[in-house]
Enzyme design. Structure first.
Site, PDB file in Angstrom:
ATOM      1  N   HIS A   1      -2.793   3.960  -4.314  1.00 39.36           N
ATOM      2  CA  HIS A   1      -4.189   4.063  -3.899  1.00 39.36           C
ATOM      3  C   HIS A   1      -4.950   2.754  -3.915  1.00 39.36           C
ATOM      4  CE1 HIS A   1      -4.433   8.235  -3.186  1.00 39.36           C
ATOM      5  NE2 HIS A   1      -3.852   8.508  -4.340  1.00 39.36           N
TER       6      HIS A   1
ATOM      7  N   ASP B   1      -2.304  -6.030  -7.679  1.00 34.43           N
ATOM      8  CA  ASP B   1      -1.385  -5.149  -8.384  1.00 34.43           C
ATOM      9  C   ASP B   1      -0.609  -5.979  -9.414  1.00 34.43           C
ATOM     10  OD1 ASP B   1       0.008  -2.304  -8.057  1.00 34.43           O
ATOM     11  OD2 ASP B   1       1.509  -3.802  -8.596  1.00 34.43           O
TER      12      ASP B   1
HETATM   13  N1  UDP Z   1       2.198  11.428  -1.574  1.00 36.78           N
HETATM   14  C1  UDP Z   1       1.741  12.105  -0.454  1.00 36.78           C
HETATM   15  N2  UDP Z   1       2.626  12.863   0.223  1.00 36.78           N
HETATM   16  C2  UDP Z   1       3.921  13.008  -0.151  1.00 36.78           C
HETATM   17  C3  UDP Z   1       4.370  12.330  -1.306  1.00 36.78           C
HETATM   18  C4  UDP Z   1       3.477  11.561  -2.004  1.00 36.78           C
HETATM   19  O1  UDP Z   1       0.572  12.006  -0.079  1.00 36.78           O
HETATM   20  O2  UDP Z   1       4.653  13.729   0.537  1.00 36.78           O
HETATM   21  C5  UDP Z   1       1.256  10.556  -2.285  1.00 36.78           C
HETATM   22  C6  UDP Z   1       0.626  11.265  -3.465  1.00 36.78           C
HETATM   23  O3  UDP Z   1      -0.549  11.940  -3.046  1.00 36.78           O
HETATM   24  C7  UDP Z   1       0.364  10.115  -4.420  1.00 36.78           C
HETATM   25  C8  UDP Z   1       1.442   9.101  -4.089  1.00 36.78           C
HETATM   26  O4  UDP Z   1       1.953   9.447  -2.809  1.00 36.78           O
HETATM   27  O5  UDP Z   1      -0.899   9.538  -4.135  1.00 36.78           O
HETATM   28  C9  UDP Z   1       2.579   9.131  -5.081  1.00 36.78           C
HETATM   29  O6  UDP Z   1       2.205   8.445  -6.229  1.00 36.78           O
HETATM   30  P1  UDP Z   1       2.665   8.891  -7.665  1.00 36.78           P
HETATM   31  O7  UDP Z   1       2.075   7.910  -8.612  1.00 36.78           O
HETATM   32  O8  UDP Z   1       2.343  10.302  -7.914  1.00 36.78           O
HETATM   33  O9  UDP Z   1       4.237   8.807  -7.649  1.00 36.78           O
HETATM   34  P2  UDP Z   1       5.305   7.735  -7.092  1.00 36.78           P
HETATM   35  O10 UDP Z   1       5.509   8.054  -5.655  1.00 36.78           O
HETATM   36  O11 UDP Z   1       4.711   6.374  -7.314  1.00 36.78           O
HETATM   37  O12 UDP Z   1       6.513   8.021  -7.916  1.00 36.78           O
END
Ligand code: UDP
Length: 498
Positions: free
Chosen positions: A38, A139
């Site tokens: 984000h 970041d």
């Molecule tokens: N996300 C999404 N759609 C998907 C998978 C993930 O919008 O199909 C977004 C989710 O809303 C979040 C981010 O991707 O904002 C994933 O970040 P998170 O910290 O939960 O996990 P990471 O992907 O870094 O393991």
């Protein structure tokens, strides 16, 4: 509403309402990590508050968010500027088009990916020299932004995409090393030095995640760079973890600005979806299942999840990266067709979580997902996988009490999905899911109420006058004050010579 940074006397002297330097426009460089997170929303929030925001990223990453930025209301009078960093794929021995962590074909290439990121420094240095921003919000994965900031005499703030609870837990575990004397990876031990007693096991510590990778050398750089930074900007909000925000400030000696949940900046999209919505399912009747953007289970584990969801008899929306496992049971989709939606690839998670029919989220506990769930008032079934996800999951279960655990005890090594195979069998998935979605009774009702209360607090935090809103203002004022100080010092020096 009191924000943590108000505890710092520096800010009491200059509250955000004091528009000392309205005539000056602050220019901030944002350097977001190349993964679905984000930090782009951070730049959007600052731009909406009148800051000149410039995002440094690579061509393929720009194409991912350009349209979102162009849709923003403020965009026509205060556009966000995008500056390109050419990604050195060839020099870092990466295949083409791997400019984002979720696009690298094998985890063995994560070292090369980190190396490519290190190689971006000279380009970024050049852009800072040319554009002379007043601050960098970077970041943590770009430790060189600390060197650049020091070189040009501007503050660098590090963006942390996780909660202060997990950050504080990592610091305390590294400092006190409570794991050195445990007899097994699964023995529970107390991590001292935190505002409340926290118990974890060795196998839940983030180190597992990196397996045999060589990434340690980069982590040491991240930590050193954070030490050399002016402050921390975090995607969390004060009310959800006041003790830990203050604790993290204390142990790092850095000013911490909780400015989240930044995903709530997308409320316009949520409103639009809300208006278009046709209510076909009962409230809280659908389970949303998604394990983030980086990890992919072994096919055998995916099949166990599928069969567990099937026999629980609930409705579900399940996001998967590959549907190859469906070949292991060709009739699965037909059998559950009236109560499932399988999304292959990318789902609009924030919109889904905000739908009233969604009553639970089976999540890997990535911080963005946890915070989005909290913001939507949806309780969770926690299934942490790696990195700090066990810490986040711990907080969900033991502190906020807004979820149940699926029962995994150990973190995974990234890239070893197939070798790891099945961690949770179908009967366990079925039991946890049915207990949570159908037979939860007062216990789950209590979780729903607490999640809903946190959601209200999150919305208040980001709205005008709320703690996160105020913190953004305080940070802007702080950076403007520093800019004015820098400029007057420069003027004094020039005056001495004329
Ligand atoms: N996300 C999404 N759609 C998907 C998978 C993930 O919008 O199909 C977004 C989710 O809303 C979040 C981010 O991707 O904002 C994933 O970040 P998170 O910290 O939960 O996990 P990471 O992907 O870094 O393991």
């Amino acid at each position: 509403m009191i924000s943590c940074v108000l505890f710092n006397s520096r800010f009491i002297l200059a509250p955000s309402s004091t528009k000392i330097h309205d005539h000056e426009q602050l220019h901030v460089f944002f350097v977001p990590f190349m993964s679905p997170g984000h930090q782009i929303d951070m730049a959007r929030i600052f731009a909406s508050r009148g800051v000149k925001a410039t995002i440094l990223t690579t061509p393929l990453n720009i194409s991912r968010f350009e349209s979102t930025i162009n849709r923003d209301d403020y965009h026509h009078h205060n556009p966000i500027k995008l500056l390109l960093l050419n990604f050195p794929s060839t020099a870092a021995n990466l295949p083409p088009n791997c400019e984002n962590l979720d696009a690298i074909p094998s985890r063995d290439l994560s070292y090369n990916f980190s190396k490519a990121i290190m190689m971006l420094q000279p380009q970024a240095d050049d852009l800072v020299r040319q554009c002379q921003p007043d601050a960098i919000i970077s970041d943590m994965n770009f430790p060189w932004t600390a060197e650049i900031a020091r070189k040009y005499g501007i503050p660098r703030l590090v963006f942390r995409g996780t909660c202060c609870f997990s950050l504080s837990l990592s610091v305390a575990a590294a400092q006190h090393k409570p794991n050195v004397n445990v007899s097994s990876d699964t023995e529970t031990f107390l991590v001292p030095g935190l505002p409340r007693p926290v118990y974890i096991t060795q196998s839940q510590m983030p180190d597992q995640f990196f397996g045999n990778t060589d990434l340690q050398e980069f982590f040491e750089k991240f930590i050193k760079a954070e030490r050399n930074s002016y402050g921390v900007v975090a995607n969390t909000f004060f009310e959800i973890e006041p003790d830990y925000v203050k604790h993290y400030e204390k142990v790092t000696g850095k000013v911490v600005y909780p400015v989240g949940p930044v995903s709530l900046f997308n409320t316009k999209a949520i409103d639009i979806a809300e208006r278009k919505r046709r209510r076909q399912r009962e409230s809280n009747s659908v389970l949303y299942v998604c394990f983030g953007s980086l990890y992919e289970f072994a096919e055998s584990q995916l099949l166990e999840i599928a069969l567990g969801l099937e026999s629980s008899n609930i409705c579900f929306i399940w996001v998967i990266k590959s549907d190859a496992f469906l070949l292991l049971d060709k009739d699965f989709e037909e059998r559950v067709k009236d109560r499932e939606l399988i999304i292959k690839g990318w789902a609009p998670q924030v919109l889904i979580l905000n739908h009233p029919a969604v009553g639970g989220f089976m999540t890997h506990c990535g911080w963005n997902s946890v915070l989005e769930s909290v913001s939507s008032g949806v309780p969770m079934i926690t299934w942490p996988l790696f990195a700090e996800q066990f810490y986040n999951g711990n907080f969900v279960l033991t502190h906020w009490k807004i979820g149940v655990g699926v029962g995994v005890e150990s973190g995974l090594a990234w890239g070893e999905e197939e070798k790891i195979g099945v961690l949770v069998r179908r009967d366990r998935v079925e039991k946890v899911v049915s207990q949570f979605m159908i037979n939860g009774g007062e216990e789950v009702e209590g979780m729903r109420k607490r999640a809903s209360k946190l959601s209200e607090l999150a919305k208040i935090a980001v709205s005008k006058g709320g703690s996160s809103y105020v913190n953004v203002g305080l940070l802007i004022d702080d950076l403007l004050n520093q800019k004015v100080e820098r400029l007057s010092k420069k003027k004094e020096t020039v005056d001495q010579f004329v």
